[in-house]
Design an enzyme around this catalytic site. Structure first.
Site, PDB file in Angstrom:
ATOM      1  N   ARG A 136     -16.938  38.101  60.679  1.00 35.92           N
ATOM      2  CA  ARG A 136     -16.945  39.024  59.546  1.00 35.92           C
ATOM      3  C   ARG A 136     -17.930  38.471  58.531  1.00 35.92           C
ATOM      4  O   ARG A 136     -17.629  37.501  57.833  1.00 35.92           O
ATOM      5  CB  ARG A 136     -15.524  39.079  58.959  1.00 35.92           C
ATOM      6  CG  ARG A 136     -15.299  40.159  57.926  1.00 35.92           C
ATOM      7  CD  ARG A 136     -14.024  39.871  57.151  1.00 35.92           C
ATOM      8  NE  ARG A 136     -14.237  38.803  56.204  1.00 35.92           N
ATOM      9  CZ  ARG A 136     -13.330  37.914  55.833  1.00 35.92           C
ATOM     10  NH1 ARG A 136     -12.130  37.936  56.346  1.00 35.92           N
ATOM     11  NH2 ARG A 136     -13.622  36.983  54.939  1.00 35.92           N
ATOM     12  N   TYR A 147     -13.138  30.182  50.374  1.00 31.62           N
ATOM     13  CA  TYR A 147     -12.503  29.549  51.536  1.00 31.62           C
ATOM     14  C   TYR A 147     -13.430  29.278  52.716  1.00 31.62           C
ATOM     15  O   TYR A 147     -12.972  28.842  53.752  1.00 31.62           O
ATOM     16  CB  TYR A 147     -11.289  30.364  51.994  1.00 31.62           C
ATOM     17  CG  TYR A 147     -11.580  31.826  52.299  1.00 31.62           C
ATOM     18  CD1 TYR A 147     -12.118  32.213  53.530  1.00 31.62           C
ATOM     19  CD2 TYR A 147     -11.328  32.822  51.358  1.00 31.62           C
ATOM     20  CE1 TYR A 147     -12.403  33.543  53.809  1.00 31.62           C
ATOM     21  CE2 TYR A 147     -11.611  34.154  51.620  1.00 31.62           C
ATOM     22  CZ  TYR A 147     -12.142  34.514  52.846  1.00 31.62           C
ATOM     23  OH  TYR A 147     -12.423  35.830  53.108  1.00 31.62           O
ATOM     24  N   HIS A 169     -13.286  40.005  53.160  1.00 27.75           N
ATOM     25  CA  HIS A 169     -12.170  40.673  53.854  1.00 27.75           C
ATOM     26  C   HIS A 169     -12.076  42.134  53.400  1.00 27.75           C
ATOM     27  O   HIS A 169     -12.029  43.046  54.201  1.00 27.75           O
ATOM     28  CB  HIS A 169     -10.864  39.937  53.569  1.00 27.75           C
ATOM     29  CG  HIS A 169      -9.662  40.671  54.048  1.00 27.75           C
ATOM     30  ND1 HIS A 169      -9.372  40.822  55.380  1.00 27.75           N
ATOM     31  CD2 HIS A 169      -8.697  41.343  53.361  1.00 27.75           C
ATOM     32  CE1 HIS A 169      -8.259  41.552  55.497  1.00 27.75           C
ATOM     33  NE2 HIS A 169      -7.841  41.873  54.303  1.00 27.75           N
TER      34      HIS A 169
HETATM   35  C1  LIG Z   1       2.447  43.608  58.428  1.00 28.30           C
HETATM   36  C2  LIG Z   1       1.411  43.231  57.448  1.00 28.30           C
HETATM   37  N1  LIG Z   1       1.415  42.011  56.887  1.00 28.30           N
HETATM   38  C3  LIG Z   1       0.469  41.651  55.988  1.00 28.30           C
HETATM   39  C4  LIG Z   1      -0.515  42.529  55.636  1.00 28.30           C
HETATM   40  C5  LIG Z   1      -1.590  42.118  54.640  1.00 28.30           C
HETATM   41  N2  LIG Z   1      -2.860  41.960  55.353  1.00 28.30           N
HETATM   42  C6  LIG Z   1      -3.813  42.909  55.331  1.00 28.30           C
HETATM   43  S1  LIG Z   1      -5.151  42.480  56.257  1.00 28.30           S
HETATM   44  C7  LIG Z   1      -4.472  41.001  56.688  1.00 28.30           C
HETATM   45  C8  LIG Z   1      -5.208  40.049  57.573  1.00 28.30           C
HETATM   46  C9  LIG Z   1      -5.581  40.636  58.887  1.00 28.30           C
HETATM   47  O1  LIG Z   1      -6.399  39.745  59.600  1.00 28.30           O
HETATM   48  P1  LIG Z   1      -6.915  40.091  61.030  1.00 28.30           P
HETATM   49  O2  LIG Z   1      -5.816  40.591  61.886  1.00 28.30           O
HETATM   50  O3  LIG Z   1      -7.679  38.930  61.533  1.00 28.30           O
HETATM   51  O4  LIG Z   1      -7.897  41.345  60.787  1.00 28.30           O
HETATM   52  P2  LIG Z   1      -9.242  41.386  59.908  1.00 28.30           P
HETATM   53  O5  LIG Z   1      -8.821  41.738  58.513  1.00 28.30           O
HETATM   54  O6  LIG Z   1      -9.887  40.059  59.988  1.00 28.30           O
HETATM   55  O7  LIG Z   1     -10.055  42.476  60.508  1.00 28.30           O
HETATM   56  C10 LIG Z   1      -3.214  40.855  56.103  1.00 28.30           C
HETATM   57  C11 LIG Z   1      -2.376  39.664  56.260  1.00 28.30           C
HETATM   58  C12 LIG Z   1      -0.487  43.829  56.212  1.00 28.30           C
HETATM   59  N3  LIG Z   1      -1.418  44.741  55.939  1.00 28.30           N
HETATM   60  N4  LIG Z   1       0.461  44.149  57.121  1.00 28.30           N
END
Ligand SMILES: Cc1ncc(C[n+]2csc(CCOP(=O)(O)OP(=O)(O)O)c2C)c(N)n1
Ligand SMILES: [Mg+2]
Length: 362
Positions: A258, A271, A262
């Protein structure tokens, strides 16, 4: 089978072109004519241009929080090229390229990030589920859809996406397990972009990679260089033929990065190191594919001009979204249930009171 040659237990990564666009695995290079390769590059370039503009519109306060896709285009366009009209795209929230490839418009994407329900009701895209923010839940929907596809003997394959962080959710294991037990046509893609917000993959799992998680559930898995368009295309093609023929699900880990934040609410400098970003810049999927095309002498377009054209198109669609119907408060509460339950009615009344109070205080 490519899947047999790249055993995730041995932490092998399937790759076809290097960072200079040079073919390092000619044997497995998918047979695609020049026109198709150029088309794929243009689709990646459009997705990147649209993504950069979305960030800019958010910064101008003209839409809400947006998750940037920069760096993850190759795998998404490769998936988009394999999916047929009746195949199912089950996105998380960072799949702009795949959604565009399936026929979702930028206007609809913008409507979603402006809060409109119509941003989840795609007019010209068949079998695309809405953006799904509760991490991991979409994989269960995907396995469920595939179960129904099999039951109804339909010729359809389901393409769900999840992030590296999402693999720590129980939903991930449940979805893979039952897809495998029921032998249903799902191609799971993990977009391993190295981070879940600020949490790096090494803090997420002790597994040697993420593709290896397929082993426990008894389905083929492969780790692919997600920034290598050709490798992703070849992996998807093989997975697609396998699942379509009734052999069950497949797991693809697309190893990518990425490049941006985020979301527009995040600051990655807090970070991760600049050196790391610079290292990954060398593996940028667009640069790699362009170098390949230049090496073959098939890229003759004026890229600046193309980007200008794409910007005009995105701008037009944004203007349409911005001039969409007014947004009534009702919409915030309206769509979850056919009949609004009493507690939501109460919340809505309370909020109306609050707005009135704010108005009086002015
Ligand atoms: C069940 C749940 N827990 C926490 C969140 C908050 N949250 C949004 S994005 C994220 C991280 C996701 O990381 P990843 O799966 O690696 O996907 P990326 O954002 O890197 O595409 C979190 C913890 C959420 N949306 N849903
Ligand atoms: Mg991630």
């Amino acid at each position: 089978m490519i899947f047999n040659d790249f055993n995730p237990l041995e932490d092998k990564t399937f790759r076809i072109i290097d960072n200079d666009g040079k073919v390092i695995n000619n044997e497995l290079l998918p047979v695609l004519d020049d026109e198709t390769v150029i088309k794929a590059y243009k689709a990646m370039l459009f997705a990147r241009t649209a993504d950069e503009m979305a960030i800019s519109f958010q910064r101008q306060g003209r839409m809400y929080t947006y998750p940037p896709n920069n760096g993850q285009e190759a795998l998404q366009i490769a998936a988009g090229m394999i999916m047929r009209e009746n195949d199912w795209l089950v996105p998380a929230f960072r799949e702009l390229g795949a959604m565009l490839a399936k026929g979702v418009s930028m206007k609809e994407i913008f409507l979603y990030y402006m809060g409109y329900e119509e941003g989840s009701n795609f007019k010209n895209a068949n079998h695309v589920l809405p953006i799904c923010v509760p991490i991991g839940s979409q994989l269960l929907h995907a396995t469920g859809i595939a179960y129904s596809v099999k039951l109804q003997k339909k010729d359809e394959v389901v393409f769900p996406f999840i992030g590296d962080g999402g693999t720590s959710e129980g939903d991930f294991s449940e979805a893979l397990n039952f897809a495998s037990v029921w032998k249903v046509p799902v191609i799971f893609t993990i977009q391993n972009n190295q981070y879940a917000i600020s949490v790096p993959v090494r803090s997420q799992t002790k597994s040697v990679n993420l593709a290896v998680k397929s082993v426990a559930f008894g389905l083929p898995g492969i780790k692919v260089d997600g920034n290598d368009f050709f490798a992703m295309y070849a992996a998807y093609k093989e997975a697609f033929e396998y699942s379509k023929a009734g052999n069950g699900p497949v797991l693809i880990e697309a190893y990518t990065y990425r490049k941006g934040a985020h979301t527009t609410s995040d600051d990655p400098t807090k970070y991760r190191a600049k050196e790391e970003e610079l290292e990954w810049e060398k593996a940028d999927p667009l640069k790699r594919l362009k170098k390949y095309m230049e090496g073959k002498g098939i890229w003759k377009e004026n890229e600046e001009k193309l980007i200008e054209e794409y910007k005009l198109e995105v701008e037009k669609q944004f203007t349409e979204a911005e001039n969409f119907r007014p947004y009534p408060l009702e919409d915030v509460f309206r769509y979850m249930y056919t009949d609004m339950p009493d507690d939501l009615k109460r919340q809505k009344a309370d909020y109306e009171q609050f707005l009135k109070w704010k108005e009086i205080r002015k």
